[in-house]
Design a protein around this motif. Structure first.
Motif, PDB file in Angstrom:
ATOM      1  N   THR A 139      51.250  14.778  41.528  1.00 54.75           N
ATOM      2  CA  THR A 139      52.757  14.116  41.691  1.00 54.75           C
ATOM      3  C   THR A 139      53.942  14.007  41.701  1.00 54.75           C
ATOM      4  N   VAL A 140      53.592  14.929  42.920  1.00 53.68           N
ATOM      5  CA  VAL A 140      55.278  15.235  43.996  1.00 53.68           C
ATOM      6  C   VAL A 140      54.690  15.209  45.222  1.00 53.68           C
ATOM      7  N   ASP A 141      56.105  13.906  45.740  1.00 53.15           N
ATOM      8  CA  ASP A 141      55.298  13.697  47.257  1.00 53.15           C
ATOM      9  C   ASP A 141      55.882  14.616  47.819  1.00 53.15           C
ATOM     10  N   THR A 142      54.384  14.834  48.932  1.00 55.10           N
ATOM     11  CA  THR A 142      54.621  16.188  50.019  1.00 55.10           C
ATOM     12  C   THR A 142      55.852  15.634  51.469  1.00 55.10           C
ATOM     13  N   VAL A 143      55.825  16.189  52.223  1.00 51.34           N
ATOM     14  CA  VAL A 143      56.251  15.911  53.303  1.00 51.34           C
ATOM     15  C   VAL A 143      54.909  16.106  54.294  1.00 51.34           C
ATOM     16  N   ILE A 144      54.232  14.514  54.603  1.00 55.24           N
ATOM     17  CA  ILE A 144      53.115  15.004  55.254  1.00 55.24           C
ATOM     18  C   ILE A 144      52.593  15.426  57.143  1.00 55.24           C
ATOM     19  N   ASP A 145      52.179  16.390  57.152  1.00 56.80           N
ATOM     20  CA  ASP A 145      51.775  17.268  57.847  1.00 56.80           C
ATOM     21  C   ASP A 145      50.453  16.791  58.838  1.00 56.80           C
ATOM     22  N   TYR A 146      50.684  15.951  60.481  1.00 56.88           N
ATOM     23  CA  TYR A 146      49.162  15.098  60.911  1.00 56.88           C
ATOM     24  C   TYR A 146      48.786  16.344  61.680  1.00 56.88           C
ATOM     25  N   ASN A 147      47.499  16.609  61.655  1.00 52.63           N
ATOM     26  CA  ASN A 147      46.631  17.187  61.854  1.00 52.63           C
ATOM     27  C   ASN A 147      45.624  16.837  63.456  1.00 52.63           C
ATOM     28  N   TYR A 148      46.899  15.172  63.913  1.00 52.74           N
ATOM     29  CA  TYR A 148      45.986  14.633  65.205  1.00 52.74           C
ATOM     30  C   TYR A 148      44.376  14.858  65.200  1.00 52.74           C
ATOM     31  N   PRO A 149      44.239  16.139  65.902  1.00 52.02           N
ATOM     32  CA  PRO A 149      42.321  16.442  66.609  1.00 52.02           C
ATOM     33  C   PRO A 149      42.107  16.784  65.557  1.00 52.02           C
ATOM     34  N   LEU A 150      41.726  17.124  64.097  1.00 54.09           N
ATOM     35  CA  LEU A 150      40.944  17.609  62.755  1.00 54.09           C
ATOM     36  C   LEU A 150      40.826  15.964  62.068  1.00 54.09           C
ATOM     37  N   ILE A 151      41.710  14.875  62.359  1.00 53.06           N
ATOM     38  CA  ILE A 151      42.208  13.909  61.637  1.00 53.06           C
ATOM     39  C   ILE A 151      41.458  12.154  62.133  1.00 53.06           C
ATOM     40  N   ILE A 152      41.450  12.629  64.024  1.00 55.73           N
ATOM     41  CA  ILE A 152      40.166  12.064  64.731  1.00 55.73           C
ATOM     42  C   ILE A 152      38.898  12.369  64.472  1.00 55.73           C
ATOM     43  N   VAL A 153      38.624  13.649  64.797  1.00 49.48           N
ATOM     44  CA  VAL A 153      37.411  13.834  65.023  1.00 49.48           C
ATOM     45  C   VAL A 153      36.874  13.975  63.381  1.00 49.48           C
ATOM     46  N   GLU A 154      37.917  14.159  62.494  1.00 55.32           N
ATOM     47  CA  GLU A 154      37.085  13.876  60.788  1.00 55.32           C
ATOM     48  C   GLU A 154      36.720  12.120  60.901  1.00 55.32           C
ATOM     49  N   GLY A 155      37.002  11.404  61.677  1.00 59.27           N
ATOM     50  CA  GLY A 155      37.501   9.927  61.446  1.00 59.27           C
ATOM     51  C   GLY A 155      36.134   9.853  62.342  1.00 59.27           C
ATOM     52  N   LEU A 156      35.475  10.132  62.914  1.00 59.33           N
ATOM     53  CA  LEU A 156      34.692   9.877  63.930  1.00 59.33           C
ATOM     54  C   LEU A 156      33.539  10.624  63.443  1.00 59.33           C
ATOM     55  N   VAL A 157      33.625  11.255  62.611  1.00 61.12           N
ATOM     56  CA  VAL A 157      32.241  11.869  61.949  1.00 61.12           C
ATOM     57  C   VAL A 157      31.670  11.016  60.487  1.00 61.12           C
ATOM     58  N   VAL A 158      32.970  10.612  60.075  1.00 61.65           N
ATOM     59  CA  VAL A 158      32.680   9.670  58.081  1.00 61.65           C
ATOM     60  C   VAL A 158      32.014   8.336  59.569  1.00 61.65           C
ATOM     61  N   GLY A 159      32.863   7.663  60.160  1.00 63.60           N
ATOM     62  CA  GLY A 159      32.074   6.696  60.407  1.00 63.60           C
ATOM     63  C   GLY A 159      31.250   6.680  60.766  1.00 63.60           C
ATOM     64  N   THR A 160      30.506   7.626  61.729  1.00 65.46           N
ATOM     65  CA  THR A 160      29.505   7.756  61.749  1.00 65.46           C
ATOM     66  C   THR A 160      28.643   7.515  61.144  1.00 65.46           C
ATOM     67  N   ILE A 161      28.681   8.044  59.589  1.00 65.16           N
ATOM     68  CA  ILE A 161      27.734   8.935  58.760  1.00 65.16           C
ATOM     69  C   ILE A 161      27.920   7.633  58.334  1.00 65.16           C
ATOM     70  N   THR A 162      29.103   6.987  57.732  1.00 62.63           N
ATOM     71  CA  THR A 162      28.979   5.304  57.390  1.00 62.63           C
ATOM     72  C   THR A 162      27.802   4.183  58.059  1.00 62.63           C
ATOM     73  N   GLY A 163      28.359   4.520  59.519  1.00 64.50           N
ATOM     74  CA  GLY A 163      27.511   3.390  59.989  1.00 64.50           C
ATOM     75  C   GLY A 163      26.060   3.444  59.815  1.00 64.50           C
ATOM     76  N   ILE A 164      25.174   4.806  59.225  1.00 63.14           N
ATOM     77  CA  ILE A 164      23.786   4.741  59.223  1.00 63.14           C
ATOM     78  C   ILE A 164      23.641   5.050  58.011  1.00 63.14           C
TER      79      ILE A 164
END
Length: 267
Positions: A139-164
């Motif tokens: 319930t506490v807002d935390t400082v958002i820290d973006y791990n860009y490379p991992l987020i992008i890779v995760e996005g690609l993986v999830v997108g491919t799985i969703t597509g299949i």
């Protein structure tokens, strides 16, 4: 209309009901309902599932946006590679897969069989995620820290799985948003629903150019699912969705095992 078809439409209501009650999971049932109850080809079923999942998730996403729960920056960072992956998968990868992949001792592994078995494996992973369900609500807002490379890779993986498989992939997206973007759980769930909605509908656009869509059936099925969401949201006032989540996880686990058994034994 046969009894099995009636059960299929009842299943559409159940999909929305589960989404409304526990905030996810219902979309994992869309493909089995379309394939086994309504006798659709798995490729068509995964395409229709993207539209059903996208539209029903959009209803929930709009509600979350009105409450200020969606983190748009995180959604954009995660979603762009996911959008690209799901569109390319539906438009080019799925049509490129041959109808017969290979033969093992006389056992023919077809395109439809491979899709359903892969979908069953995703169901098993989703069920484990729901059964364990050890993530704590923050319930506490935390400082958002973006791990860009991992987020992008995760996005690609999830997108491919969703597509299949044609499922939203919320059980993959939510942990990624919590662990990689450090979003509080409630914001992660809300942002995930927004990502699922847009990603699924974009993936469906990849099918429109390759498949003949039965719009009357698809819109009818989707409308019933949307009604289920509103019923589920209303029932949330009386039922604790968290308590239902583990039980639903066991149900999804049994469904995944059933799909593997049915697909292998019918060959």
């Amino acid at each position: 209309m046969e009894v099995i078809e009636i059960l299929g439409y009842i299943g559409a209501l159940f999909i929305g009901l589960v989404l409304g009650l526990i905030g996810g999971g219902g979309s994992i049932l869309t493909v089995p309902i379309l394939v086994y109850a309504l006798s659709l080809n798995p490729v068509i079923a995964t395409a229709y599932s993207l539209f059903v999942v996208g539209t029903t998730s959009l209803v929930g996403a709009v509600k979350n946006i009105s409450k200020g729960m969606v983190d748009f920056k995180t959604a954009i960072i995660f979603a762009i590679p996911a959008f690209v992956a799901v569109y390319l998968t539906r438009a080019y990868l799925i049509p490129a897969i041959p109808e017969e992949l290979f033969v093992i001792n006389g056992f023919i592994v077809t395109k439809n069989l491979a899709i359903m078995l892969f979908f069953a494996m995703i169901m098993l992973l989703a069920s484990v995620s729901m059964i364990r369900n050890k993530r704590e609500e923050s319930t506490v807002d935390t400082v958002i820290d973006y791990n860009y490379p991992l987020i992008i890779v995760e996005g690609l993986v999830v997108g491919t799985i969703t597509g299949i498989v044609g499922a939203g992939g919320g059980f993959l997206i939510i942990p990624a948003l919590v662990l990689l973007a450090k979003l509080p759980m409630k914001k992660a769930v809300a942002t995930s629903l927004f990502i699922i909605a847009i990603k699924s509908l974009i993936g469906f656009l990849g099918d429109v150019q390759n498949l003949e869509i039965d719009w009357i059936f698809l819109l009818s099925f989707t409308a019933i699912s949307v009604v289920g969401i509103f019923i589920g949201i209303w029932l949330n006032n009386f039922i604790d969705g968290k308590k239902l989540k583990k039980g639903f996880g066991w149900f999804v686990l049994l469904m995944g095992v059933y799909i593997i058994y049915k697909e292998i034994t019918k060959q």
